[in-house]
Design a protein around this motif. Structure first.
Motif, short mmCIF file in Angstrom:
data_model
loop_
_atom_site.label_atom_id
_atom_site.label_comp_id
_atom_site.label_asym_id
_atom_site.label_seq_id
_atom_site.Cartn_x
_atom_site.Cartn_y
_atom_site.Cartn_z
N ALA A 1 1.32 5.87 8.66
CA ALA A 1 -0.06 6.03 8.19
C ALA A 1 -1.01 5.10 8.93
O ALA A 1 -0.62 4.05 9.44
N HIS A 2 -2.27 5.51 8.98
CA HIS A 2 -3.32 4.69 9.59
C HIS A 2 -4.20 4.14 8.47
O HIS A 2 -4.78 4.90 7.69
N LEU A 3 -4.31 2.81 8.37
CA LEU A 3 -5.14 2.16 7.37
C LEU A 3 -6.56 2.06 7.88
O LEU A 3 -6.82 1.44 8.91
N ALA A 4 -7.50 2.70 7.18
CA ALA A 4 -8.90 2.69 7.59
C ALA A 4 -9.77 2.31 6.41
O ALA A 4 -9.53 2.76 5.29
N PRO A 5 -10.79 1.48 6.62
CA PRO A 5 -11.62 1.00 5.53
C PRO A 5 -12.27 2.09 4.68
O PRO A 5 -12.40 1.95 3.48
N ALA A 6 -12.66 3.20 5.28
CA ALA A 6 -13.36 4.25 4.54
C ALA A 6 -12.43 5.36 4.02
O ALA A 6 -12.90 6.33 3.43
N ALA A 7 -11.14 5.21 4.21
CA ALA A 7 -10.21 6.29 3.83
C ALA A 7 -10.12 6.46 2.32
O ALA A 7 -10.05 5.50 1.57
N LYS A 8 -10.10 7.70 1.89
CA LYS A 8 -9.88 8.03 0.47
C LYS A 8 -8.38 8.22 0.22
O LYS A 8 -7.89 7.93 -0.84
N THR A 9 -7.70 8.76 1.23
CA THR A 9 -6.26 8.98 1.14
C THR A 9 -5.62 8.55 2.44
O THR A 9 -5.98 9.04 3.51
N VAL A 10 -4.65 7.62 2.35
CA VAL A 10 -3.90 7.18 3.51
C VAL A 10 -2.50 7.76 3.47
O VAL A 10 -1.97 8.22 4.46
N VAL A 11 -1.90 7.76 2.28
CA VAL A 11 -0.55 8.28 2.07
C VAL A 11 -0.56 9.17 0.83
O VAL A 11 -1.19 8.83 -0.18
#
Length: 165
Positions: A75-85
């Motif tokens: 997975a890519h961790l991004a500050p604006a992500a609503k869903t990572v996994v």
């Protein structure tokens, strides 16, 4: 011996000294699913001098939880992500379900995604990449752990994944 008193013989044979591995697929002799609950696993052996020894252990057969899948595996961790996994799993019986993200290195719980009573059926849980502090998690190896507890007992499944910033 099962919780209903049924018995299943896995092997009845002459064996040589040493370590032996026995397998059981959780099915009755006719191939149907065995009764869920606590089974008593007993091994009785008689040696060449006629001495008999028995060892017993309790084994829980619990099909409450199954088919755990986590996507993506990296997975890519991004500050604006609503869903990572996204994690999906199947419940065969109603249960109290706890879903956590844990550091594989330390075993520490990074985030609790769910702690609720759920009914049987397909389930879906998402992680936004944030730790319990609210901050974005660090790059690393993680485990998503699902634990279901009900009157049959407690059962857990774990799916590994990695995440990077």
């Amino acid at each position: 011996t099962g919780p209903d008193g049924s018995a299943r013989t896995l092997v009845s044979d002459d064996e040589q000294p040493g370590v032996h591995t026995l397998g059981w697929d959780g099915r009755s002799a006719d191939g149907s699913p065995a009764v869920e609950g606590t089974w008593h696993f007993a091994v009785t052996a008689t040696d060449d001098l006629g001495r008999t020894t028995t060892a017993e252990r309790g084994v829980s057969l619990n099909d409450t939880l199954g088919a755990l899948a986590v996507a993506p595996a990296a997975a890519h961790l991004a500050p604006a992500a609503k869903t990572v996994v996204t994690a999906t799993f199947q419940l065969q019986h109603a249960a109290r379900v706890l879903v956590t993200v844990e550091s594989r290195a330390s075993g520490a719980v990074i985030a609790t995604l769910l702690n609720a009573d759920l009914q049987p059926g397909a389930q879906r849980v998402v992680w936004d990449g944030r730790a319990w502090t609210g901050k974005l998690a660090f790059t690393g190896a993680y485990d998503l752990r699902v634990t279901a507890t009900n009157d049959i007992g407690k059962v857990s499944l774990v799916a590994p994944f990695t995440a990077r910033r």
